[in-house]
Design a protein around this motif. Structure first.
Motif, short mmCIF file in Angstrom:
data_model
loop_
_atom_site.label_atom_id
_atom_site.label_comp_id
_atom_site.label_asym_id
_atom_site.label_seq_id
_atom_site.Cartn_x
_atom_site.Cartn_y
_atom_site.Cartn_z
N VAL A 349 0.69 -1.11 0.35
CA VAL A 349 -0.04 -0.13 0.09
C VAL A 349 0.86 1.27 -0.02
N THR A 350 1.80 1.24 0.88
CA THR A 350 2.58 2.40 0.85
C THR A 350 3.66 2.61 -0.21
N ILE A 351 4.18 1.86 -0.98
CA ILE A 351 4.93 1.94 -1.96
C ILE A 351 4.21 2.36 -3.20
N ILE A 352 2.96 1.48 -3.46
CA ILE A 352 2.31 2.12 -4.42
C ILE A 352 1.55 3.27 -4.31
N SER A 353 1.26 3.90 -3.02
CA SER A 353 0.78 5.09 -3.13
C SER A 353 1.92 6.21 -3.45
N LEU A 354 3.14 5.74 -2.94
CA LEU A 354 4.13 6.82 -3.15
C LEU A 354 4.44 6.95 -4.53
N LEU A 355 4.46 5.77 -5.29
CA LEU A 355 4.84 5.88 -6.80
C LEU A 355 3.78 6.65 -7.24
N PHE A 356 2.29 6.40 -7.01
CA PHE A 356 1.23 7.25 -7.71
C PHE A 356 1.66 8.97 -7.21
N LEU A 361 2.85 14.08 -9.36
CA LEU A 361 3.55 15.22 -8.83
C LEU A 361 4.49 15.73 -10.12
N PHE A 362 5.14 14.74 -10.55
CA PHE A 362 5.83 14.91 -12.01
C PHE A 362 5.21 15.25 -13.23
N ILE A 363 3.99 15.08 -13.40
CA ILE A 363 3.16 15.51 -14.47
C ILE A 363 2.79 17.02 -14.15
N LEU A 364 2.25 17.20 -12.79
CA LEU A 364 1.92 18.77 -12.39
C LEU A 364 2.98 19.72 -12.84
N ASN A 365 4.22 19.19 -12.33
CA ASN A 365 5.48 20.08 -12.39
C ASN A 365 5.81 20.30 -13.98
N VAL A 366 5.16 19.45 -14.90
CA VAL A 366 5.26 19.67 -16.32
C VAL A 366 4.46 20.49 -16.73
N PHE A 372 6.62 24.25 -6.39
CA PHE A 372 6.70 22.92 -6.10
C PHE A 372 5.94 22.25 -4.89
N MET A 373 6.17 23.11 -3.69
CA MET A 373 5.76 22.67 -2.50
C MET A 373 4.09 22.86 -2.39
N GLN A 374 3.47 23.89 -3.23
CA GLN A 374 2.07 23.84 -3.38
C GLN A 374 1.62 22.83 -4.16
N LEU A 375 2.40 22.38 -5.26
CA LEU A 375 1.88 21.39 -6.08
C LEU A 375 2.03 19.92 -5.18
N MET A 376 2.87 19.84 -4.60
CA MET A 376 3.14 18.59 -3.51
C MET A 376 1.89 18.43 -2.69
N TYR A 377 1.59 19.54 -2.06
CA TYR A 377 0.61 19.72 -0.89
C TYR A 377 -0.69 19.55 -1.68
N THR A 398 -6.58 22.22 -17.15
CA THR A 398 -7.60 20.95 -17.60
C THR A 398 -6.68 19.94 -17.17
N VAL A 399 -5.46 19.50 -17.68
CA VAL A 399 -4.71 18.21 -17.28
C VAL A 399 -4.47 18.40 -15.88
N GLY A 400 -4.17 19.26 -15.09
CA GLY A 400 -3.76 19.47 -13.84
C GLY A 400 -4.92 19.30 -12.92
N LYS A 401 -6.33 19.54 -13.43
CA LYS A 401 -7.37 19.03 -12.88
C LYS A 401 -7.71 17.54 -12.88
N GLY A 402 -7.40 17.37 -13.91
CA GLY A 402 -7.71 15.74 -14.39
C GLY A 402 -6.66 14.82 -13.42
N VAL A 403 -5.49 15.20 -13.27
CA VAL A 403 -4.71 14.67 -12.34
C VAL A 403 -5.17 14.56 -10.84
N ILE A 404 -5.52 15.72 -10.45
CA ILE A 404 -6.01 15.83 -9.21
C ILE A 404 -7.27 14.89 -8.88
#
Length: 440
Positions: A349-356, A361-366, A372-377, A398-404
């Motif tokens: 559960v923990t590893i899969i969650s961290l990977l997702f 976070l990677f997609i949102l930073n693109v 960065f801190m606000q996106l991670m939060y 729109t992409v960012g909202k889709g990720v969230i």
């Protein structure tokens, strides 16, 4: 009939299908002209509905100023159904119609409520509804004593109903633009809302165990872990937030000492998975934000209205680490040995969650031009179905909202449910010879 026809689908896939169908229906309802004061886009309607069904609380639009009373009632219903469980309501309908609930339906409920076995699942669902409605009703009465004199009879009762349901289901939706910041020093609002959050977030299994057990020593190991862990985390979190934000002029610096304690207590409780706030989250110190990330990632209890990897998952991993450092082979707590399968599940559960979280976070930073801190939060808050934000939700693309949206959905159904729905069971019975691998 649809419920019976889809029983050939695996429980994990069925849960995802039901949630997806319910979100689609809610989006269509929220797009009706009578649901909103101003026209909202499809992505914002989908975002709001997903946030409500997954009891998260993140918003791209102001719920109080965008939706009509009809739209707000739709959101309230979505929160109630999403919090207590869509499949739980399906079983409730079966019970009311006096229909027989077969083995396959019970297996689905076992997955939906994250139970170890199917024994007592239907009784748990029945008790879940009785207890939930009773607690929400008591909270409504107490909040009415506060809000009816303040807002009038009709509006006061409506506000009490909405926020009781939102708090018990750990949703974090509020009918004020500043959430609950205007009540930062109100003992009634602080105690009622946080009590609802704690009760809803501790897990229905623990509540049922407390109800049936007469003494603390007779509680299950899971219940003891949740109760002791919740008390410890809440008290420590209150002290940490108080010390870190005591002199911060953007949050608690301008409050008197009593209000600072109320604010610290409220944020310590709500950060676990609820999403309400009584101070400006965007004004928090970086150290407080970092600590809150941990609280949101851990989340509430299993079979609760909250999200995250769950407190027991986190505690089992800590116990496993402590066991390894002590040179022991068995993970024990309170004279009980924890099954190795549960330790593997906690790690998965923990590893899969961290990977997702990493990939989101990677997609949102693109795609997003935001700190960065606000996106991670935002990502961790969505995964933990918390709903707290540093004020960037409305500015996502729109992409960012889709990720969230995806992260909120993932946080609600659980990473293992999604993984099981995609993976094929391994039927191989072959065992291979062991060989050592260097670790660390």
């Amino acid at each position: 009939m649809m419920f019976k026809k889809t029983m050939h689908i695996s429980p994990s896939r069925l849960l995802i299908l039901v949630f997806f169908s319910f979100i689609t229906l809610g989006t269509l309802l929220l797009k009706l002209p009578i649901a909103s004061i101003t026209t909202i886009s499809w992505i914002d309607a989908l975002f709001t509905v997903t946030s409500a069904v997954t009891v998260t609380g993140l918003n791209t639009v102001d719920a109080s100023g965008t939706f009509t009373t009809f739209g707000q009632i739709i959101i309230m219903i979505l929160i109630q159904v999403g919090g207590l469980g869509i499949m739980s309501f399906s079983v409730l309908i079966f019970i009311m119609l006096r229909k027989k609930i077969g083995l396959k339906q019970r297996v689905v409920m076992q997955h939906a409520l994250n139970q170890i076995s199917i024994g007592g699942v239907i009784k748990l669902v029945r008790n879940l509804f009785v207890f939930s409605f009773a607690i929400e009703g008591i909270a409504v009465i107490i909040l009415c004593l506060k809000w009816v004199p303040e807002y009038g009879f009709g509006k006061g009762i409506y506000f009490s109903f909405f926020h009781s349901i939102s708090a018990f289901n750990n949703a974090g939706f509020a009918l004020w633009p500043d959430n609950l910041s205007r009540y930062v020093g109100s003992p009634v609002v602080n105690l009622v809302i946080t009590s609802l959050i704690i009760i809803g977030g501790i897990g229905f299994t623990v509540i049922s165990d407390l109800w049936s057990s007469k003494k603390l020593k007779y509680l299950s190991l899971h219940s003891k872990l949740m109760i002791f862990g919740t008390l410890f985390v809440n008290i420590v979190s209150m002290l940490i937030i108080f010390l870190l934000e005591f002199q911060n002029p953007h949050t608690m610096g301008g409050l008197d000492t009593a209000d600072k304690w109320w604010a610290s207590y409220f944020q310590a409780i709500t950060t676990r998975t609820a999403g309400f706030n009584t101070i400006d989250i965007a004004g928090l110190e970086n150290s407080t934000v970092l600590y809150m990330l941990l609280l949101m990632f851990v989340g509430a209890g299993s079979a609760s209205t909250g999200g995250g990897i769950k407190l027991t998952t986190f505690l089992i991993i800590l116990l496993a680490v402590a066991t390894f450092l002590k040179g022991k082979k068995e993970v024990t707590y309170l004279n009980r040995t924890i099954n190795h399968a549960h330790i593997y599940k906690a790690l998965a559960v923990t590893i899969i969650s961290l990977l997702f979280i990493f990939f989101a976070l990677f997609i949102l930073n693109v795609t997003e031009d935001l700190p960065f801190m606000q996106l991670m939060y935002e990502v961790v808050s969505a995964f933990g179905t918390v709903g707290l934000s540093m004020g960037i939700t409305a500015y996502l693309s729109t992409v960012g909202k889709g990720v969230i949206i995806f992260m909120m959905f993932l946080g609600k159904i659980g990473p293992l449910t999604l993984a099981f729905s995609l993976a094929k069971p391994d039927q191989c019975k072959v065992r291979y010879p062991q060989e050592d691998v260097l670790i660390g």
